[in-house]
Structure formats: C-alpha cells, structure tokens
Motif scaffolding. Structure first.
Motif, PDB file in Angstrom:
ATOM      1  N   ALA A 548      21.343  24.830  -7.734  1.00  0.00           N
ATOM      2  CA  ALA A 548      21.921  23.741  -6.929  1.00  0.00           C
ATOM      3  C   ALA A 548      21.398  23.785  -5.501  1.00  0.00           C
ATOM      4  N   ARG A 549      20.109  24.035  -5.323  1.00  0.00           N
ATOM      5  CA  ARG A 549      19.490  24.028  -3.994  1.00  0.00           C
ATOM      6  C   ARG A 549      18.426  22.946  -3.969  1.00  0.00           C
ATOM      7  N   ASN A 564      23.095  22.534   1.338  1.00  0.00           N
ATOM      8  CA  ASN A 564      24.006  21.519   0.823  1.00  0.00           C
ATOM      9  C   ASN A 564      25.427  22.061   0.765  1.00  0.00           C
ATOM     10  N   ASP A 565      26.392  21.172   1.024  1.00  0.00           N
ATOM     11  CA  ASP A 565      27.795  21.579   1.070  1.00  0.00           C
ATOM     12  C   ASP A 565      28.389  21.786  -0.311  1.00  0.00           C
ATOM     13  N   THR A 566      27.949  20.973  -1.275  1.00  0.00           N
ATOM     14  CA  THR A 566      28.450  21.032  -2.644  1.00  0.00           C
ATOM     15  C   THR A 566      27.284  20.754  -3.587  1.00  0.00           C
ATOM     16  N   TRP A 567      27.560  20.787  -4.867  1.00  0.00           N
ATOM     17  CA  TRP A 567      26.597  20.246  -5.814  1.00  0.00           C
ATOM     18  C   TRP A 567      26.464  18.750  -5.549  1.00  0.00           C
ATOM     19  N   LEU A 568      25.314  18.208  -5.869  1.00  0.00           N
ATOM     20  CA  LEU A 568      25.048  16.799  -5.584  1.00  0.00           C
ATOM     21  C   LEU A 568      24.703  16.052  -6.870  1.00  0.00           C
ATOM     22  N   LEU A 643      23.501  20.314   5.793  1.00  0.00           N
ATOM     23  CA  LEU A 643      22.943  20.522   7.127  1.00  0.00           C
ATOM     24  C   LEU A 643      21.492  20.975   6.993  1.00  0.00           C
ATOM     25  N   LEU A 644      20.616  20.368   7.797  1.00  0.00           N
ATOM     26  CA  LEU A 644      19.207  20.755   7.828  1.00  0.00           C
ATOM     27  C   LEU A 644      18.892  21.385   9.175  1.00  0.00           C
TER      28      LEU A 644
END
Length: 674
Positions: A548-549, A564-568, A643-644
C-alpha cells in the motif's frame, strides 16, 4: 518474616572462613571508608585472598547477582557514598555500567559501620508477596504524606466534584452506594479516588437509566468485576470514602449524560485525591491485587545478607541489594510499554490529567505526581525510567504556548498508536487534555488540531508500516490526524526544528469544525479548511510489489514516493466546474468488516489516476505538499490522501529552483479540504 539470603561460610571460596577476622586497613578497597573508589575486580580477588572481609563481601555479592558472568566480564568496581547511601557500580569497562548494588543494615540490627543506612529493605517484604500486605499500603501512605507536605503543585485548588461517586462505606461492608454529589452536605472539603483501568470484554455491569435508582440503594461488592472490587479495597484501606469509576458513575445508555460527563474528564482526574491505575489488567475481571511481584519478575534477585562483625565487635547483618541492572533496561522498558493500560486510548488522558497516579505495575508499585516519580523497589533505574517517561510529564506547568504545542504533538503520536473499542471516541478520549492545553495555547480547536498552528500542523505523517483502511464512520475532516485509523509517526515540524528559514507558500482563509453533541472539544460531524495556494496535477503510480505504498509523477518534480494516510482506491468525482474526473480517495472499511477481522488487501489503482499536490511551504532544500484527491461526495472539494516531502539538491540555486516550481504550478487558487 523477611526472606534472608545468608551465605554458608564453607562453600565456594576458601577465603570465606576469614570473614569474621577484623581486617586491617585494605589498600584496595580502603575498607569502604572513602566517598569514591574505583578498582579492578582482580585486585578485589587478591585482597580477598589475604583476608579483606570487605572485598570478600563484594565478590560474594557479585557472584550472587551475576552468577553466570565470567571472571573478567565485570572488570571495574566503583564504590561511592552519596547522601548517606553506600553503593557499588560494576562495569564491563569504563563506559559500560552493568550493575549497581546498595549496602545497608536491616532495621533492628546494629550498624555494620557508622553511617551505613539502617532500614527495612523494601524488596524483602514488598517484592515477596501481593500488593495487599501492610508494608505495601505503608509505602502508598508515605508517598501521599510526602506529597501532601512538600508538593503544593499537587494539591487541588478549586475542587469540582463529579456528578456521581461511589460511597465505599467502611472496610468489610458488603455494599457500596451510588451517590449524587449535589445531594451531599456542603461542608468540609471532600476527597475521592479515581480509577483508571481497561474495560476489556468483562464490563457487564454498568450504570444505566434503568438501574440508576437501584444503585443508589446499594450494590453488592461481590457482584462487581474483580478490578472494581480491588479498587474499593484500596480506597477503604487508605481511609477514603468515595471512589469514581466511569462504568458506574456515567449513565452508559444515555448519550446526553455520556457527552456531558466525558467532557468533564479533565476536572474528574485533575481534582481526584489520587488516581489508581490498574496497569496490568487487560480486562476488568482480572483485578490487580492478586499478583506476586517476586514470582512475575524475571529479573528479581533476593537481597544478599552476610553475617558481620562491626568495629565494636558486635554481631550484625550486612545486606546488599540490587538497585540497578542495566542489562534489563530495554526489556523492562518494552514490558512497561506493552502493559494493557498503556495500550488503551482512554487511559492516556486519565494518566496525564491526574495530579497523583499510583500504578499497579507488572513488578511493583510506581508513584508519579507533579513533582516526583518513585518506585516501590527504590531502584535508581526504575525511578529514572518513570521520571523521564514523556507520558508522565506534568500537564500544569507549561512554560510557554510553544512548549504546550510541542507536548501536544508528542501526545498525538502516542495516542494514535493506542487502541479504541469505538472509533468514534477518537476525539472524546482526549477532550479533557484538549481543555487543559487550550487554556495555555489560547487557540480555536479543530478536531485535534490548533488553528494558530496552521498550516504547519497539517504536516503530520502516518506510520507507513501500519497504514490501514480509513474508518467507515465520519470521525474528523481528512486534513486532521484524527480522521485516519493509522498511527501518526510524527510531525514534520519536530523533525526539522523549523526556524526563520521556513517559508510558507499558502494562506489559511477559513477553518471550521462543527461539534456533534454537548462537548465542544469532542465528536464532530463536519469540518473544513480553506487554503489559498499553488496546485499541481499529478499522476498516481501504484507499484503492487510495494503493497500500500504509492508514488506521484509530475513534470517538474519527476517521480516521488509519498506518505499516504490510508489505503487508497480509484474513484469518480466532480470538480469545481462540474466535470466528472477519475481521481483517488481513501479506501474506507466495508460495513461487513469488523475491527477483529483481517482487513482485505489494498485495491490496485490503474495508472493515470489524477491526484493534486498543494504546496504548503519549504525549508532547507525541502518542499512539502499535501497530496489531495477530489472528494467523492462533496463536489469541487478535496480530501487529504497523504504528505509529499521532496528534497532538491540545487547547489546554491535554491531560490531559482523554487521560482521554477511556482511557475510550473497548474493553478493558484482557494481550495476547500473536507
């Protein structure tokens, strides 16, 4: 009677028979009469072979506390006398302290020499049985007496009683009574004890609107779960009449009562005379008074007692006990962190809000107040561990709002790694802390964040290894850390120690969070932030081998991985112009999936799914972007995806690079993140 470990004089070493001889002055150990001595173990062996009883004692103690160590493993012996305490530090080398021992004479025996401490060794009694023995309660009372007499900051100033309390009656009484504090006579200042514990699955008996009147008539102690019975026993033994327990003092099936009472957590724990923490019990049925500390502590060693002849030729006892074992540091720390009480979300604010906490720990009692940290065994290591624990830092003496902001971020990191049975409690479970912090920070509160710290507080990072599905129920706006089920790994501000070099590239136009209930710092049902700044379109790149990255690709920045904050998952959404667009959103937990079940695998996202980068600011060769997707249920608005952090090596051309970045932006506009 305390256990006494007395060594036979006929075993182990031929020089043991020399112990009773009154040794002349030893040039190695100086008869332990100096404030500080450092010598080698082999020197102690040589002196012991010549009959020095002090060196014999030291070698016997080392053999007792480190039976498996090789002769040359513990090389340096460091004897020091400080504040009436005689201690030995044993080192592997100069920089590697391995063990620390204390010399003492047990109470009731003539002093082994003038000035040596004479006291009952707490490990002799407290570590040998359960927390219910008289010596344990005397330890608690001594902590309370010291705190009452010497710590004005720990005293309750303007006490506000909880709405309800349990009257525990007298010792031996079979019932306790629920009382409404408004009906109590106003007179002498009342005190009460608060309980902090884990419900688990065994909290079958709770206060409800149906049994409220019955509980006012009386409740059999034997009908209560063991943890509550134990808390009643401690309250009675300490001479206190009232106990606050959330399950029995808040009407659990009344949303209005629950909202009002949960919003008062700050005053409930701040105004308590003492908070009892049942740290080892994962379920309310387990209790906390039945543990045998000696049996459960794998590091415990009985004190070493030697028969001794003092300078007046009187027979006595010389004791040696362990006060520091540096070999167990990390394991002891990890065990403390893994205690059930330290893993639950609600208990964090209960711990931090309390002025005095008595922790029924895995191996002993630990005391923490606003001025002091102590442990029952009096170990220097354990006390320093408790004192340096950031979770035990006082919450009443902030030197500045800046310090309060820093501590709040640390709390968020710890809190989000804890567990909550109900995800909707994410904000209520720290609303009491938020009240205390708001008095110092003096800022509107937006679902776990402070308005006067925007936009910097937007730069939080989810823990990549523990990223999960987003909660199905609405918890908070997506720009808030409370909106995700993933633990927060940290805040960018704490990583880079932002200074005047920070350049913000946006303006906060408006913020809002709408409370859902009577607690203004509790649950919310809506919220948003409006930001004016630079927007960049980007393509999300999904690499299945990374789990999940994900990465992002733009013309100016190239390809960059992001947090990423969560799975997308891919979605369809409407932009501000009414155009339907393929975008990306948080992958929400399905209704059929319970927290106990295994979550599904993260969905794969086809190439060319559009996401957006919002430029927050830059510092020291780094730029920071919020990664956004179009909101699938609020047309024209955005939700945060992650966040990037992009680092650029410009070799002195940083300003030119930033100018080029801004020129490459697709738009400069006001956006709304929900």
């Amino acid at each position: 009677m305390p256990f006494r470990c007395t060594f036979s004089l006929q075993v182990h070493h031929p020089w043991r028979r020399l112990v009773y001889k009154l040794t002349k002055y030893c040039i190695t150990c100086k008869n332990l009469r100096f404030s500080r001595l450092i010598y080698l173990r082999r020197e102690a062996k040589a002196s012991a072979s010549l009959g020095c009883r002090y060196c014999i004692l030291i070698l016997n103690a080392l053999e007792h506390f480190c039976p498996n160590s090789a002769n040359d493993d513990l090389k340096l012996i460091d004897f020091f006398r400080e504040g009436g305490r005689y201690s030995l530090r044993v080192d592997g080398d100069v920089l590697d302290v391995r063990l620390e021992l204390e010399l003492y004479t047990p109470a009731g025996h003539p002093p082994a020499w003038l000035g040596i401490p004479q006291n009952a060794n707490p490990l002799d009694v407290n570590m040998s049985g359960s927390p219910q023995i008289p010596e344990t309660y005397e330890y608690i009372r001594s902590c309370l007496r010291d705190c009452e007499a010497n710590h004005p900051e720990c005293k309750v100033a303007g006490q506000e009683l909880p709405t309800r309390l349990l009257d525990v009656q007298h010792e031996g009484a079979q019932q306790v009574i629920l009382v409404e504090t408004a009906s109590l006579s106003v007179g002498a200042k009342m005190t009460y004890i608060a309980l902090s514990y884990c419900w688990g699955k065994g909290q079958s008996l709770t206060l409800t609107s149906e049994n409220l009147e019955v509980m006012k008539l009386g409740l059999m102690v034997s009908s209560l779960p063991q943890t509550l019975q134990d808390a009643i026993a401690v309250t009675r033994t300490l001479g206190q009449q009232y106990l606050w327990v959330d399950a029995l003092c808040i009407i659990q099936n009344s949303p209005s009562d629950w909202e009002v009472e949960s919003s008062r957590m700050a005053s409930v724990y701040r105004d308590a005379y003492l908070t009892i923490a049942a740290a080892t019990a994962s379920d309310v049925t387990e209790g906390f008074l039945s543990r045998n500390y000696r049996e459960t502590n794998p590091w415990y060693r009985e004190p070493c007692h030697e028969e001794w002849i003092n300078q007046e030729a009187c027979s006595t006892i010389l004791g040696v006990r362990e006060i520091n074992n540096f070999l167990r540091r990390q394991e002891d720390h990890n065990r403390a962190l893994a205690l059930p009480w330290n893993l639950r979300g609600w208990t964090l604010q209960e711990q931090l809000l309390s002025r005095r906490v008595l922790k029924y720990h895995a191996y002993e009692l630990r005391w923490v107040c606003q001025n002091k940290a102590a442990c029952q065994c009096r170990s220097n290591w354990s006390c320093s561990l408790v004192a340096k624990d950031p979770l035990d830092s006082p919450t009443y003496r902030f030197e500045s709002a800046k310090l309060a902001h820093t501590q709040w971020r640390h709390i968020v990191v710890d809190y989000t790694a804890r567990e909550l049975t109900d995800a909707r409690d994410k904000l209520p479970a720290i609303s009491g802390l938020a009240q205390v912090f708001q008095q110092v920070i003096q800022s509107p509160y937006i679902a776990g964040m402070w308005e006067n710290q925007l936009p910097l507080s937007l730069l939080w990072v989810a823990s990549g290894s523990q990223v999960r599905c987003a909660p199905e129920l609405y918890i908070a706006p997506t720009f808030c850390w409370a909106s995700t089920s993933s633990p927060v790994q940290g805040f960018v501000e704490d990583r880079f120690y932002f200074t005047s070099e920070w350049v913000s590239q946006n303006v906060v136009e408006d913020t809002c969070s709408i409370a859902d209930g009577k607690d203004p710092l509790g649950r919310v049902n809506n919220g948003w932030i409006k930001l004016c700044g630079y927007i960049f379109r980007a393509a999300l790149v999904d690499y299945p081998e990374r789990g999940a990255r994900y990465s992002l690709s733009t013309k100016y920045l190239g390809e960059n991985p992001f947090d990423n904050d969560t799975w997308l998952e891919e979605s369809e959404a409407t932009d501000e112009h009414g155009n339907l667009e393929r975008s990306v959103r948080r992958f929400r937990r399905l209704s059929s999936i319970t927290p106990q079940e295994h979550e599904p695998s993260p969905p794969r996202i086809p190439s060319a799914a559009v996401v957006y980068l919002f430029l927050v600011g830059s510092i020291s060769g780094r730029v920071f972007f919020l990664v956004l997707g179009l909101s699938s249920d609020k047309p024209g608005m955005y939700e945060r995806l992650g966040l990037l952090q992009h680092r650029e090596y410009t070799q002195g051309q940083w300003d030119d690079w930033i100018s080029g970045l801004i020129s490459a932006a697709d738009e400069h506009k006001v956006i709304t993140i929900v």
